[in-house]
Every structure is written in structure tokens, then in C-alpha cells.
Design a protein around this motif. Structure first.
Motif, PDB file in Angstrom:
ATOM      1  N   ILE A 128      89.705  39.974  37.482  1.00 30.36           N
ATOM      2  CA  ILE A 128      90.573  39.545  38.584  1.00 30.36           C
ATOM      3  C   ILE A 128      89.747  38.926  39.702  1.00 30.36           C
ATOM      4  CG2 ILE A 128      92.151  40.356  40.389  1.00 30.36           C
ATOM      5  CD1 ILE A 128      93.066  42.526  38.388  1.00 30.36           C
ATOM      6  N   LEU A 129      88.657  39.590  40.053  1.00 34.10           N
ATOM      7  CA  LEU A 129      87.825  39.101  41.153  1.00 34.10           C
ATOM      8  C   LEU A 129      87.043  37.850  40.752  1.00 34.10           C
ATOM      9  CD1 LEU A 129      86.578  42.513  42.595  1.00 34.10           C
ATOM     10  CD2 LEU A 129      88.369  41.008  43.489  1.00 34.10           C
ATOM     11  N   ASN A 130      86.729  37.693  39.469  1.00 36.04           N
ATOM     12  CA  ASN A 130      86.107  36.444  39.007  1.00 36.04           C
ATOM     13  C   ASN A 130      87.054  35.272  39.224  1.00 36.04           C
ATOM     14  OD1 ASN A 130      83.516  37.091  38.173  1.00 36.04           O
ATOM     15  ND2 ASN A 130      84.141  37.670  36.110  1.00 36.04           N
ATOM     16  N   THR A 131      88.333  35.507  38.939  1.00 26.11           N
ATOM     17  CA  THR A 131      89.319  34.452  39.160  1.00 26.11           C
ATOM     18  C   THR A 131      89.458  34.146  40.646  1.00 26.11           C
ATOM     19  OG1 THR A 131      90.524  35.203  37.192  1.00 26.11           O
ATOM     20  CG2 THR A 131      91.692  33.733  38.696  1.00 26.11           C
ATOM     21  N   ALA A 132      89.368  35.192  41.474  1.00 27.12           N
ATOM     22  CA  ALA A 132      89.438  34.986  42.924  1.00 27.12           C
ATOM     23  C   ALA A 132      88.273  34.118  43.403  1.00 27.12           C
ATOM     24  CB  ALA A 132      89.435  36.329  43.649  1.00 27.12           C
ATOM     25  N   VAL A 133      87.105  34.292  42.774  1.00 22.51           N
ATOM     26  CA  VAL A 133      85.953  33.435  43.107  1.00 22.51           C
ATOM     27  C   VAL A 133      86.242  32.003  42.679  1.00 22.51           C
ATOM     28  CG1 VAL A 133      83.522  32.956  42.629  1.00 22.51           C
ATOM     29  CG2 VAL A 133      84.277  35.311  42.975  1.00 22.51           C
ATOM     30  N   ASP A 134      86.778  31.833  41.459  1.00 25.89           N
ATOM     31  CA  ASP A 134      87.107  30.493  40.973  1.00 25.89           C
ATOM     32  C   ASP A 134      88.155  29.824  41.857  1.00 25.89           C
ATOM     33  OD1 ASP A 134      85.372  30.878  38.872  1.00 25.89           O
ATOM     34  OD2 ASP A 134      86.934  31.470  37.443  1.00 25.89           O
ATOM     35  N   ASP A 135      89.095  30.628  42.379  1.00 25.10           N
ATOM     36  CA  ASP A 135      90.131  30.095  43.260  1.00 25.10           C
ATOM     37  C   ASP A 135      89.635  29.905  44.693  1.00 25.10           C
ATOM     38  OD1 ASP A 135      91.872  30.127  41.151  1.00 25.10           O
ATOM     39  OD2 ASP A 135      92.904  31.967  41.739  1.00 25.10           O
ATOM     40  N   GLU A 136      88.364  30.274  44.921  1.00 26.24           N
ATOM     41  CA  GLU A 136      87.726  30.156  46.239  1.00 26.24           C
ATOM     42  C   GLU A 136      88.414  31.007  47.295  1.00 26.24           C
ATOM     43  OE1 GLU A 136      87.399  26.038  47.234  1.00 26.24           O
ATOM     44  OE2 GLU A 136      85.939  25.633  45.651  1.00 26.24           O
ATOM     45  N   VAL A 137      89.010  32.112  46.850  1.00 30.35           N
ATOM     46  CA  VAL A 137      89.582  33.081  47.787  1.00 30.35           C
ATOM     47  C   VAL A 137      88.465  33.954  48.343  1.00 30.35           C
ATOM     48  CG1 VAL A 137      91.217  34.987  48.052  1.00 30.35           C
ATOM     49  CG2 VAL A 137      91.773  33.065  46.551  1.00 30.35           C
ATOM     50  N   ILE A 138      87.496  34.281  47.492  1.00 33.26           N
ATOM     51  CA  ILE A 138      86.279  34.978  47.922  1.00 33.26           C
ATOM     52  C   ILE A 138      85.090  34.190  47.399  1.00 33.26           C
ATOM     53  CG2 ILE A 138      87.326  37.272  48.045  1.00 33.26           C
ATOM     54  CD1 ILE A 138      86.209  37.856  45.273  1.00 33.26           C
ATOM     55  N   GLN A 139      83.931  34.407  47.992  1.00 30.33           N
ATOM     56  CA  GLN A 139      82.759  33.630  47.617  1.00 30.33           C
ATOM     57  C   GLN A 139      81.905  34.319  46.565  1.00 30.33           C
ATOM     58  OE1 GLN A 139      80.465  32.169  50.916  1.00 30.33           O
ATOM     59  NE2 GLN A 139      82.278  31.682  52.129  1.00 30.33           N
ATOM     60  N   ARG A 140      82.048  35.652  46.431  1.00 32.89           N
ATOM     61  CA  ARG A 140      81.168  36.390  45.530  1.00 32.89           C
ATOM     62  C   ARG A 140      81.910  37.587  44.950  1.00 32.89           C
ATOM     63  NH1 ARG A 140      77.070  40.489  46.481  1.00 32.89           N
ATOM     64  NH2 ARG A 140      75.199  40.160  45.220  1.00 32.89           N
ATOM     65  N   ASN A 141      81.741  37.839  43.689  1.00 33.08           N
ATOM     66  CA  ASN A 141      82.390  38.978  43.049  1.00 33.08           C
ATOM     67  C   ASN A 141      81.605  40.248  43.351  1.00 33.08           C
ATOM     68  OD1 ASN A 141      83.559  40.887  41.323  1.00 33.08           O
ATOM     69  ND2 ASN A 141      83.890  39.410  39.696  1.00 33.08           N
TER      70      ASN A 141
END
Length: 379
Positions: A144-157
Motif C-alpha cells: 500500500i505504501l509503495n503505491t503511495a510513493v508511486d502516487d507521490e503522496v509520500i516520498q519514502r516508504n
């Protein structure tokens, strides 16, 4: 903007607070002035923070700190977008609901830290949740957090705990050919071939339960796997094509099983192409839970102890491997996903798949020569 010494800065400003610490402020792309979320022990530290913040704006990576995306909202959308098979969706949905959301649902994605995840994992293990379950939950959180990085919601998992996504599982037993036949002879006659096909072709229970008459080619000695049966609490029994293209395949079976299969087709399978190869006592779809009672009774009768039905697949895989099957051949025979899509669909034209089945056949003949109709006495 000016700093605490009166010098003009190209970007942002730093001022010394009455506490002796330093505050950094800057104007965001939206025109609003914001302060750093923390103060700094020195002006140099504050300056460095502003340099990094300016770089984020220049690179287009700046995120509005007022726009906080809650993990629970994001994870729910993420889960709905997954193309899971029915049983996988149920299993992963349970992991998300029971083990992940209670801790992280109300946190902003940007607020989740590695120490928080480390504590979460430790609490799950300490509370008695099994290591494989915790590892699966960690894998899901990381995805989930990897996808958040890809979506540029967060910068680092923040999922950075070495080995947390791996769980040690006990090695399952490999059955001897004689043991396979002991179980096959201990179940009701209508399920004897089910046991033999599971062990000597490596098909999964769901694949076996969905087989129809036209999937069996006695002349070519092959089984075509075109669909699979899945059981879930929410949807009940679902019959669908295998999730991955690798699951759609044709597998050769040992010649020793041909006569048993022919007899099974004649006695237990309804006429017509679509007649199910294996059915429940009343002719309906074969349910795993119902068959489990017969399986456990067979184990009790044979005294084989802790053996799972899936161990028959492990047995078939091992027999094929000892017959010299290459990795590619094993992946095709067992329906594993391949790194090359072409390998998923291609049929082995060099005769190796039948050679694998022939090797399994030799193992059967050593202990059960009469299985293929041969005279045990050799006359």
C-alpha cells in the motif's frame, strides 16, 4: 524575507526564537507562508531545511502539509482497485481489516514512521498472531505504501524492517508413491482418482473440482486446466478461469492412470461434455470442507498422520523434479507464473512433459503394477 542577522535570503527566512532555537519559514507555491513543522538547534540546520524545501518546489515534489491523506481512506481505495482472485481478496481483506487498519486507519500517510511500524509488528507477534499472518500483513502494508510513493503522496516508504515480510514455514511432507495409493484406497471409490490425479499431476483442489469430462483426453493422456473452483465466505462457491494465464495449461498424466480414469468417467461422471469429473455425494460441486471429513477419515485409516491435501501437489512437483524436469517445465506443469509471458501459453513440443509423466508412471509400476491393468505375475 530576512534572516536573524538582517541578510536577505533568496528563499524563505530564518529567525531566532526567545527559546534560543531557530524557526524556518517559506512561501509555498500556493502563496501562503508556512513554518517548518519543527524548530532547529542552529541557524545552519534551519538553512539546510529551507534548501531542501526549495528543491522540492523546484522539482515539483512539494506537498501541501495541510492536505493530509488518511491511511484508512487510501488503503480502502487501494484494496478496491486490486484485481484479486476471490479467495485472495477474502484473505487479504481480512488481514487489512483485522491487523492493519486498527493501528493505521486514522493516521495520515505522511505521519507513518518506521518506528511506528516496528512497534505495530512487535505488538502483533506479542499478542499471539502467527508469524506467517504478521508477515502477510506487513507485505500488504508495504505494498500500500509503495503505491503511495508511486502516487507521490509520500516520498519514502517507511516499511524498512529487514526480513519482516518473510516467514519461516515448516517444510511439508513428501509422500511416497505407496502412501498415495494407501490414501486413494481409503477414500470412497468415487474420489480415488481425485487423489491419484492430485498426486501425479500436481493439480490444485480447486482445479480438480472444476474439471469436466471434455477436459480429459484418454488417448493423449492429458488433463486440460481451464477453470478453477474457489470458496469464500461472502460469495460462496465461485467457478472462474484461473487468475493468471499460467494457470490455464495442459498436463500429461501417467499411463498407469488411464484405465482408472476411463472407469471413473464411465461410472461417476454424467454424460455430456460438461459433466463434472468429481462431484459431492448429491451430484453438486465438490466442496473442500465436505471432502475434508473424508480426507481426515482416510488419514486415520492409513495412520499417515498430519498430511494436508495440498501435500499431494507437493508430491507431484517433487516427482516431476526428480524426473529431471527443468524449471521451465515445472512452471508449466504446475501452473506457476512465468517471467516470460510466452512460456505461459506454449505447449512443450519436445516430449518432455510426457517424459515426466512416464517417470511418475515408473514409480507407480514399482509398487502397483496392476494399476495399469498389467498382470502382476508377469504372465
Amino acid at each position: 524575507m530576512a534572516n536573524s542577522k538582517g541578510k536577505r535570503r533568496r528563499f524563505g527566512a530564518v529567525r531566532k526564537l526567545p527559546s534560543g532555537r531557530f524557526q524556518a519559514r517559506y512561501q509555498g507555491p500556493d502563496g501562503l507562508t508556512r513554518s517548518a513543522p519543527e524548530t532547529f538547534a542552529s541557524q545552519t540546520d534551519a538553512d539546510r531545511w529551507l534548501v531542501r524545501k526549495e528543491a522540492e518546489i523546484i522539482d515539483g515534489k512539494w506537498k501541501n502539509p495541510d492536505d493530509k491523506v488518511l491511511f484508512g481512506v487510501y488503503a480502502d481505495a487501494w484494496f478496491k482497485e486490486r484485481d484479486y482472485a476471490a479467495t485472495t481478496r477474502e484473505r487479504n481483506g481480512s488481514a487489512l481489516r483485522l491487523h492493519i487498519l486498527p493501528t493505521f486507519a486514522d493516521l495520515a500517510l505522511s505521519e507513518i514512521t518506521t518506528p511506528q511500524i516496528r512497534r505495530w509488528r512487535a505488538v502483533l507477534l506479542e499478542s499471539g498472531v502467527g508469524e506467517p499472518t504478521v508477515a502477510k500483513a506487513y507485505q500488504m502494508l508495504r505494498a500500500i505504501l509503495n503505491t503511495a510513493v508511486d502516487d507521490e503522496v509520500i516520498q519514502r516508504n517507511p516499511c524498512r524492517i529487514k526480513g519482516a515480510g518473510a516467514a519461516k514455514t515448516a517444510e511439508r511432507p513428501f509422500l511416497e508413491v505407496t502412501e498415495v495409493f494407501q490414501i486413494a484406497d481409503a477414500v470412497p471409490a468415487r474420489f480415488r482418482v481425485l487423489i491419484l490425479l492430485a498426486a501425479f499431476t500436481g493439480l490444485r483442489f480447486g482445479e480438480l473440482a472444476a474439471l469436466q469430462r471434455h477436459d480429459i483426453d484418454l488417448d493423449r493422456r492429458t488433463v486440460a486446466v481451464r477453470r478453477a473452483l474457489a470458496e469464500t465466505r461472502t460469495d460462496g462457491i465461485v467457478v472462474k478461469t484461473p487468475k493468471s494465464a499460467a494457470g490455464v495449461r495442459t498436463v500429461a498424466f501417467p499411463a498407469s492412470l488411464a484405465e482408472s480414469l476411463a472407469t471413473h468417467l464411465a461410472v461417476y461422471v454424467k454424460p455430456g461434455r460438461d459433466g463434472l469429473l468429481f462431484t459431492g455425494a448429491r451430484g453438486g460441486l465438490l466442496r473442500r470442507n465436505n471432502f475434508r471429513r473424508l480426507w481426515l477419515q482416510a488419514l486415520k485409516t492409513t495412520g499417515l498422520g498430519d498430511v494436508h491435501f495440498h501435500d499431494l501437489r507437493h508430491t507431484g512437483n517433487t516427482l516431476a523434479a526428480t524426473g529431471g524436469a527443468t524449471t521451465r517445465e515445472l512452471m508449466q506443469r504446475m501452473g506457476h507464473s512465468s517471467v516470460r509471458a510466452a512460456l505461459i501459453y506454449q505447449h512443450l513440443v519436445n516430449g518432455r512433459d510426457h517424459a515426466i509423466a512416464a517417470h511418475v508412471d515408473e514409480q507407480i509400476r514399482k509398487v502397483r503394477p496392476a494399476e495399469s491393468g498389467d498382470d502382476p505375475s508377469g504372465t
